[in-house]
Design a protein around this motif. Structure first.
Motif, PDB file in Angstrom:
ATOM      1  N   ILE A 182     119.209  58.483  41.445  1.00  0.00           N
ATOM      2  CA  ILE A 182     120.137  59.598  41.514  1.00  0.00           C
ATOM      3  C   ILE A 182     120.491  60.010  40.083  1.00  0.00           C
ATOM      4  O   ILE A 182     121.014  59.204  39.308  1.00  0.00           O
ATOM      5  CB  ILE A 182     121.414  59.221  42.290  1.00  0.00           C
ATOM      6  CG1 ILE A 182     121.053  58.795  43.717  1.00  0.00           C
ATOM      7  CG2 ILE A 182     122.402  60.381  42.296  1.00  0.00           C
ATOM      8  CD1 ILE A 182     120.391  59.865  44.546  1.00  0.00           C
TER       9      ILE A 182
ATOM     10  N   ASP B  30     122.024  63.273  39.326  1.00  0.00           N
ATOM     11  CA  ASP B  30     123.110  64.238  39.221  1.00  0.00           C
ATOM     12  C   ASP B  30     123.825  64.321  40.553  1.00  0.00           C
ATOM     13  O   ASP B  30     123.177  64.223  41.619  1.00  0.00           O
ATOM     14  CB  ASP B  30     122.569  65.613  38.821  1.00  0.00           C
ATOM     15  CG  ASP B  30     123.681  66.604  38.494  1.00  0.00           C
ATOM     16  OD1 ASP B  30     124.763  66.140  38.076  1.00  0.00           O
ATOM     17  OD2 ASP B  30     123.477  67.811  38.662  1.00  0.00           O
ATOM     18  N   PHE B  31     125.132  64.489  40.510  1.00  0.00           N
ATOM     19  CA  PHE B  31     125.887  64.678  41.748  1.00  0.00           C
ATOM     20  C   PHE B  31     127.154  65.454  41.446  1.00  0.00           C
ATOM     21  O   PHE B  31     127.630  65.499  40.305  1.00  0.00           O
ATOM     22  CB  PHE B  31     126.204  63.338  42.426  1.00  0.00           C
ATOM     23  CG  PHE B  31     126.985  62.367  41.588  1.00  0.00           C
ATOM     24  CD1 PHE B  31     128.369  62.346  41.626  1.00  0.00           C
ATOM     25  CD2 PHE B  31     126.331  61.458  40.769  1.00  0.00           C
ATOM     26  CE1 PHE B  31     129.090  61.450  40.864  1.00  0.00           C
ATOM     27  CE2 PHE B  31     127.044  60.556  40.007  1.00  0.00           C
ATOM     28  CZ  PHE B  31     128.434  60.549  40.056  1.00  0.00           C
TER      29      PHE B  31
ATOM     30  N   ARG C  62     130.621  65.818  41.062  1.00  0.00           N
ATOM     31  CA  ARG C  62     131.732  64.898  40.832  1.00  0.00           C
ATOM     32  C   ARG C  62     133.059  65.422  41.391  1.00  0.00           C
ATOM     33  O   ARG C  62     134.036  64.669  41.468  1.00  0.00           O
ATOM     34  CB  ARG C  62     131.870  64.621  39.335  1.00  0.00           C
ATOM     35  CG  ARG C  62     130.624  63.985  38.734  1.00  0.00           C
ATOM     36  CD  ARG C  62     130.743  63.831  37.226  1.00  0.00           C
ATOM     37  NE  ARG C  62     129.470  63.363  36.662  1.00  0.00           N
ATOM     38  CZ  ARG C  62     129.138  62.084  36.552  1.00  0.00           C
ATOM     39  NH1 ARG C  62     129.972  61.160  36.972  1.00  0.00           N
ATOM     40  NH2 ARG C  62     127.976  61.739  36.027  1.00  0.00           N
TER      41      ARG C  62
ATOM     42  N   LEU D 231     132.228  62.167  46.554  1.00  0.00           N
ATOM     43  CA  LEU D 231     131.721  61.591  45.318  1.00  0.00           C
ATOM     44  C   LEU D 231     132.770  61.469  44.215  1.00  0.00           C
ATOM     45  O   LEU D 231     132.560  60.724  43.251  1.00  0.00           O
ATOM     46  CB  LEU D 231     130.539  62.432  44.825  1.00  0.00           C
ATOM     47  CG  LEU D 231     129.403  62.571  45.847  1.00  0.00           C
ATOM     48  CD1 LEU D 231     128.401  63.619  45.400  1.00  0.00           C
ATOM     49  CD2 LEU D 231     128.718  61.231  46.066  1.00  0.00           C
TER      50      LEU D 231
ATOM     51  N   TRP E  38     124.961  55.385  39.539  1.00  0.00           N
ATOM     52  CA  TRP E  38     124.098  55.199  40.703  1.00  0.00           C
ATOM     53  C   TRP E  38     122.790  54.552  40.235  1.00  0.00           C
ATOM     54  O   TRP E  38     121.940  55.208  39.644  1.00  0.00           O
ATOM     55  CB  TRP E  38     123.822  56.544  41.371  1.00  0.00           C
ATOM     56  CG  TRP E  38     125.018  57.084  42.091  1.00  0.00           C
ATOM     57  CD1 TRP E  38     126.083  57.725  41.540  1.00  0.00           C
ATOM     58  CD2 TRP E  38     125.285  56.995  43.489  1.00  0.00           C
ATOM     59  NE1 TRP E  38     126.999  58.053  42.501  1.00  0.00           N
ATOM     60  CE2 TRP E  38     126.543  57.621  43.717  1.00  0.00           C
ATOM     61  CE3 TRP E  38     124.599  56.462  44.577  1.00  0.00           C
ATOM     62  CZ2 TRP E  38     127.119  57.713  44.973  1.00  0.00           C
ATOM     63  CZ3 TRP E  38     125.166  56.556  45.834  1.00  0.00           C
ATOM     64  CH2 TRP E  38     126.412  57.171  46.028  1.00  0.00           C
TER      65      TRP E  38
ATOM     66  N   MET F 283     123.918  66.020  45.773  1.00  0.00           N
ATOM     67  CA  MET F 283     123.310  64.959  44.972  1.00  0.00           C
ATOM     68  C   MET F 283     121.836  65.275  44.766  1.00  0.00           C
ATOM     69  O   MET F 283     121.180  65.810  45.668  1.00  0.00           O
ATOM     70  CB  MET F 283     123.490  63.630  45.717  1.00  0.00           C
ATOM     71  CG  MET F 283     123.165  62.379  44.943  1.00  0.00           C
ATOM     72  SD  MET F 283     123.394  60.905  45.996  1.00  0.00           S
ATOM     73  CE  MET F 283     125.177  60.787  46.014  1.00  0.00           C
TER      74      MET F 283
END
Length: 336
Positions: free
Chosen positions: A243, A245-246, A248, A253, A260, A280
């Motif tokens: 992972i 990028d997500f 935030r 998340l 991660w 994500m």
């Protein structure tokens, strides 16, 4: 002061604080739970009281009321101390919001003698898991790790039921707050319609497809509700994805601020719907977690499995909070 005026309708009451002698017992702090689950254990309410003023007060009484009914009274014995912490024990059994009051008595200044608080008692979230690959061997069971994350603790906020795909029905869906499809393939037309109607009616759905899912049938049956189309199964052989990028700021998340580190050897290549949000991404920029609102319902699609067949996410410390936050988010109603 002649130039100082109150707004119309505002009354002013003065309190004489210039007396040569004064005595006061004041509640400086009350600690109580804000949210509890039904059937929660006995709770402690902590109240700190302090004596102030020119006259030392060594004794008094403190009481606890819940919803207007007296629960307990305890004496205050300060002796040579200036403050004391009183502990009350009580149960909050029924669902809903409970109003509590801690009150101190024994002084001649009543303005600061009460402290009010509220405790919200929530029902457990009913989670229905459709296990697409059950096995007597726990290591090969699709739902084993997910079930551990959901209901392993005594104070779990979830009530879990696990069924096999053949037992999936509209009545079973109606009894759940969140439904989870773990590697579920080969549903009948009527079963798929029941799932679609469940979401359209405000239901919450989490999908983690695996090798038993046939993409053409899946896309055909759930086109109107899924956040992404399943394009193809991908395996990276000896390599893996992580992972990268997500979002935030997303409720799922935002609390998960750790790195991660899970490795994904297998995944579904997803093509997100225009109405979906990608929460994500893998390090090759492919979507890993996608969400879509369908009327009052919500659907989240995970691009891999929730067991150890395609990744090692279930062995990571983030797995349990990730599962919990996802289920909570799905169950919560949308707000404008």
């Amino acid at each position: 002061e002649d130039t100082w005026k109150l707004a119309p309708g505002v009354a002013f009451t003065g309190i004489d604080v210039g007396a040569e002698e004064s005595s006061n017992l004041v509640l400086t702090d009350v600690r109580s739970p804000e949210r509890l689950l039904e059937e929660a254990a006995e709770q402690q309410i902590l109240a700190r009281v302090r004596t102030t003023g020119t006259l030392y007060l060594a004794e008094g009484e403190m009481s606890l009321s819940i919803n207007g009914e007296m629960v307990d009274r305890q004496p205050i014995t300060l002796s040579d101390r200036s403050e004391e912490v009183i502990t009350f024990s009580t149960m909050f059994e029924s669902e809903g919001t409970h109003i509590g009051e801690v009150r101190v008595s024994g002084d001649n200044f009543a303005v600061d003698n009460s402290f009010f608080f509220s405790v919200e008692v929530l029902p457990k979230i009913r989670v229905l898991v459709i296990n697409g690959e059950s096995s007597d061997n726990w290591f090969d069971d699709e739902g084993h790790w997910f079930s551990l994350a959901v209901s392993s603790g005594e104070e779990s906020p979830f009530e879990l039921e696990i069924i096999e795909p053949g037992d999936l029905s509209a009545s079973a869906l109606r009894q759940s707050d969140v439904t989870v499809l773990l590697n579920v393939g080969g549903l009948s037309t009527s079963q798929a319609a029941a799932v679609t109607n469940y979401v359209d009616s405000g239901g919450a759905l989490l999908i983690a497809p695996g090798d038993r899912v046939e993409p053409e049938l899946f896309n055909q049956q759930f086109e109107s509700i899924v956040p992404a189309v399943l394009q193809s199964q991908e395996s990276d052989g000896d390599d893996y994805l992580v992972i990268a990028d997500f979002d935030r700021r997303h409720p799922i998340l935002r609390p998960l601020d750790s790195e991660w580190s899970a490795r994904f050897e297998g995944r579904w290549r997803l093509v997100p719907n225009q109405e979906a949000d990608v929460l994500m991404q893998f390090d090759n920029t492919e979507p890993a977690l996608v969400e879509r609102n369908v009327g009052a319902g919500k659907v989240i699609l995970f691009a891999s499995t929730m067991d150890l067949e395609w990744n090692n996410l279930a062995l990571q410390g983030l797995f349990l909070p990730f599962v919990h936050e996802t289920l909570r988010h799905l169950e919560e109603p949308e707000t404008d």
